[in-house]
Design an enzyme around this catalytic site. Structure first.
Site, mmCIF file in Angstrom:
data_model
loop_
_atom_site.group_PDB
_atom_site.id
_atom_site.type_symbol
_atom_site.label_atom_id
_atom_site.label_comp_id
_atom_site.label_asym_id
_atom_site.label_seq_id
_atom_site.Cartn_x
_atom_site.Cartn_y
_atom_site.Cartn_z
ATOM 1 C CE LYS A 173 -2.011 2.724 2.940
ATOM 2 N NZ LYS A 173 -2.134 3.919 2.093
ATOM 3 C CD GLU A 248 13.466 1.203 9.265
ATOM 4 O OE1 GLU A 248 14.002 2.224 9.741
ATOM 5 O OE2 GLU A 248 13.920 0.067 9.420
ATOM 6 C CB CYS A 282 12.951 9.738 7.834
ATOM 7 S SG CYS A 282 13.851 8.640 6.724
ATOM 8 C CD GLU A 384 9.329 13.117 11.897
ATOM 9 O OE1 GLU A 384 8.202 12.641 12.089
ATOM 10 O OE2 GLU A 384 10.210 12.534 11.244
HETATM 11 P P1 NAD Z 1 1.970 8.098 8.080
HETATM 12 O O1 NAD Z 1 2.308 7.297 9.275
HETATM 13 O O2 NAD Z 1 0.855 9.060 8.159
HETATM 14 O O3 NAD Z 1 1.601 7.151 6.843
HETATM 15 C C1 NAD Z 1 2.491 6.149 6.387
HETATM 16 C C2 NAD Z 1 1.692 5.060 5.692
HETATM 17 O O4 NAD Z 1 0.893 4.399 6.667
HETATM 18 C C3 NAD Z 1 0.732 5.571 4.624
HETATM 19 O O5 NAD Z 1 0.706 4.671 3.532
HETATM 20 C C4 NAD Z 1 -0.599 5.564 5.359
HETATM 21 O O6 NAD Z 1 -1.697 5.431 4.500
HETATM 22 C C5 NAD Z 1 -0.437 4.323 6.217
HETATM 23 N N1 NAD Z 1 -1.329 4.245 7.382
HETATM 24 C C6 NAD Z 1 -1.913 5.251 8.067
HETATM 25 N N2 NAD Z 1 -2.695 4.756 9.056
HETATM 26 C C7 NAD Z 1 -2.589 3.401 9.008
HETATM 27 C C8 NAD Z 1 -3.142 2.330 9.764
HETATM 28 N N3 NAD Z 1 -3.990 2.543 10.759
HETATM 29 N N4 NAD Z 1 -2.790 1.077 9.446
HETATM 30 C C9 NAD Z 1 -1.926 0.831 8.441
HETATM 31 N N5 NAD Z 1 -1.375 1.802 7.670
HETATM 32 C C10 NAD Z 1 -1.708 3.074 7.954
HETATM 33 O O7 NAD Z 1 3.320 8.800 7.640
HETATM 34 P P2 NAD Z 1 3.528 9.870 6.478
HETATM 35 O O8 NAD Z 1 2.961 11.175 6.940
HETATM 36 O O9 NAD Z 1 3.090 9.289 5.176
HETATM 37 O O10 NAD Z 1 5.119 9.958 6.416
HETATM 38 C C11 NAD Z 1 5.881 10.833 7.198
HETATM 39 C C12 NAD Z 1 6.523 10.094 8.356
HETATM 40 O O11 NAD Z 1 7.281 8.993 7.872
HETATM 41 C C13 NAD Z 1 7.476 10.944 9.143
HETATM 42 O O12 NAD Z 1 7.263 10.740 10.508
HETATM 43 C C14 NAD Z 1 8.847 10.398 8.736
HETATM 44 O O13 NAD Z 1 9.863 10.576 9.686
HETATM 45 C C15 NAD Z 1 8.543 8.969 8.535
HETATM 46 N N6 NAD Z 1 9.559 8.343 7.689
HETATM 47 C C16 NAD Z 1 10.455 7.483 8.265
HETATM 48 C C17 NAD Z 1 11.447 6.896 7.498
HETATM 49 C C18 NAD Z 1 12.443 5.929 8.091
HETATM 50 O O14 NAD Z 1 13.113 5.253 7.335
HETATM 51 N N7 NAD Z 1 12.562 5.840 9.402
HETATM 52 C C19 NAD Z 1 11.513 7.190 6.128
HETATM 53 C C20 NAD Z 1 10.592 8.086 5.597
HETATM 54 C C21 NAD Z 1 9.614 8.654 6.380
#
Ligand code: NAD
Length: 480
Positions: A173, A248, A282, A384
């Site tokens: 997804k 992650e 990130c 963050e």
């Molecule tokens: P998010 O957590 O809002 O969404 C990430 C994914 O999870 C999306 O595909 C979303 O649709 C899905 N999701 C949301 N609710 C869910 C649920 N209940 N069950 C399953 N999936 C669900 O994050 P975002 O806003 O898309 O991304 C930004 C964040 O990602 C920041 O906090 C950033 O630090 C982090 N990030 C971390 C890394 C790493 O490698 N550590 C890399 C990139 C981004």
């Protein structure tokens, strides 16, 4: 209007309920595509397709699985330009960045794991005259890959490629905020001849599609990249079902700049680590700690560099700062700028929305923003922000800067700038950070373990760590 489709059982199909969600181009604020508003029915179909494809896929020799992955890598390389254009339109990032970083890395992910599968060996432990112990690593089965919006195709493929290489079938997804290149990938998988059901891509929102995937009893593991709060929720849902988890999550990364560093290089790289992808990586360093004796020269050169950054249309060749990914995210980042003022910070650069003329008049643009004078433990320095906002803080001793650097709930990445080799190693070992770069930033070797400590995550991606994650070790002992 582009209409995206799900990729289920080797077919491009609409959501079972026939509904679509609007997808906005951040640089214009206009809807440019529609994505399937899938729900649990589509997830069930995709999981069934993956289960049906699993026996043949896991039996296929690693070399043959690898060859298909390398073919997908070649197709991504062939389509570099249209994929870069799509990524930029969907995410708001400069097309030059998508062309040089996001899309080439997506191809590398497939090429790397396509070949890595052939070199993945399991262990034997021989007890002289007593027993031979050997380990078999079975593919886990059907797994879920869930990715965020900041590096859409780059992070999506970073999960899918090792899962497929290890012999798992995948239901993936992408973020609903940036689904476009995941759809284009499904077309390339069809062209490459990936067998039906091996990879399924279901579009839709996190709370509906993501949640259904996490809850599905046939999904054995979840590889997730996204926010810490979402990761916490996923862990709470998946733990009672004993699913394997790779999380992650967020970061609040420090740059530690010592007085003996190569100042010009530290400034140049810190500009990139602050503002690349509008600070929405990130691994971006958002807390810059500078040894007091070079604080003023660093500040002066850094601010001169910030003044040279060009905010504008992501399609323009001279743009270094594109749009933030969404209006909601822009509002969140602006709220932290307001908070920085309330917490007593002094604004050194930026701080305002940017109105770009022409086709981008409705876009979500923000000036690269720099504050000083904020306490190391204030909210702006602990939470963050995930945007183009950094703080500068002088420090006096190694002990002090280590305490500040380690003083958040996160532990993803850090950079150290010094010419003193002993200090570089000493400080690196003392940092509570999964990744430490010394005199560089975002230098990636795909064989190294990638991931964070503390609330930045659980587990590691990359190289053999990823192949181990997607397999179940079985220990077999033969008495001699
Ligand atoms: P998010 O957590 O809002 O969404 C990430 C994914 O999870 C999306 O595909 C979303 O649709 C899905 N999701 C949301 N609710 C869910 C649920 N209940 N069950 C399953 N999936 C669900 O994050 P975002 O806003 O898309 O991304 C930004 C964040 O990602 C920041 O906090 C950033 O630090 C982090 N990030 C971390 C890394 C790493 O490698 N550590 C890399 C990139 C981004």
């Amino acid at each position: 209007m582009v209409q995206l489709q799900n990729y289920i059982n080797g077919l491009l199909v609409p959501a079972a309920n026939g509904q679509y969600l609007p997808n906005i181009e951040p640089a214009t604020g206009q809807v440019f595509s529609q994505i399937p508003a899938s729900d649990a029915q589509d997830v069930t179909q995709a999981v069934r397709a993956a289960e049906a494809a699993l026996p043949a896929w896991r039996r296929l020799p690693a070399e043959e699985r690898g060859r298909l992955l390398v073919r997908i890598a070649e197709l991504i390389e062939r389509d570099l330009e249209p994929l870069a254009q799509a990524e930029s339109q969907d995410n708001g990032k400069p097309v030059s960045l998508a062309r040089t970083v996001d899309i080439p890395r997506a191809a590398s992910n497939f090429a790397f794991f396509g070949t890595a599968a052939q070199h993945f060996a399991s262990e034997t432990h021989f007890q002289e005259g007593v027993a031979l112990n050997y380990t078999v690593r079975h593919p886990l089965g059907v797994v879920a890959c869930i990715s965020p919006w900041n590096l859409p195709l780059y992070l999506f493929t970073w999960k899918i490629a090792p899962a497929l290489a290890a012999g798992c079938c995948v239901v993936a997804k992408p973020s609903e905020v940036t689904p476009y290149t995941a759809f284009l990938l499904s077309e390339l998988c069809l062209e490459a001849g990936l067998p039906a059901g091996v990879l399924n891509i279901v579009h839709g929102t996190g709370p509906v599609v993501g949640q259904a995937l996490v809850e599905h009893p046939s999904v054995k593991a979840i590889s997730f990249t996204g926010g810490t709060k979402t990761g916490e929720h996923i862990a709470r849902t998946a733990a009672p079902m004993f699913k394997k988890l790779s999380l992650e999550l967020g970061g609040k990364n420090p740059n530690l700049i010592f007085a003996d560093c190569d100042l010009a290089e530290a400034v140049r790289t810190s500009l990139r680590s602050s503002f690349a992808n509008q600070g929405q990586i990130c691994l971006c360093g958002s807390r810059i700690f500078i040894e007091r004796s070079i604080y003023e020269p660093f500040k002066e050169q850094f601010l001169a560099g910030v003044a040279g950054l060009t905010v504008g249309d992501p399609q323009a060749a001279d743009t270094s700062q594109g749009a933030l990914v969404s209006e909601a995210h822009l509002e969140k980042v602006l709220s932290y700028i307001e908070l920085a003022h309330q917490e007593g910070g002094t604004l050194l650069a930026g701080g305002q929305r940017v109105q770009v003329a022409g086709r981008c008049a409705g876009g979500y643009f923000l000036q690269p923003t720099v504050f000083e004078g904020l306490a190391p433990d204030c909210r702006v320095n602990r939470e963050e922000i995930f945007g183009p906002v950094v703080t500068l803080t002088p420090f006096d001793t190694e002990e002090q800067v280590l305490a500040w650097a380690n003083g958040t709930e996160y532990g993803l990445a850090a950079t150290i700038w010094t010419r003193d080799l002993n200090r570089a190693h000493r400080v690196a070992h003392a940092l509570h950070s999964g990744i430490v770069w010394i005199n560089t930033w975002l230098h990636r070797d795909l064989r190294t373990p990638f991931g964070g400590m503390k609330n930045s995550g659980v587990g590691r991606e990359g190289g053999l760590e990823a192949l181990r994650f997607f397999t179940e070790p079985q220990s077999i002992t033969v008495k001699l």
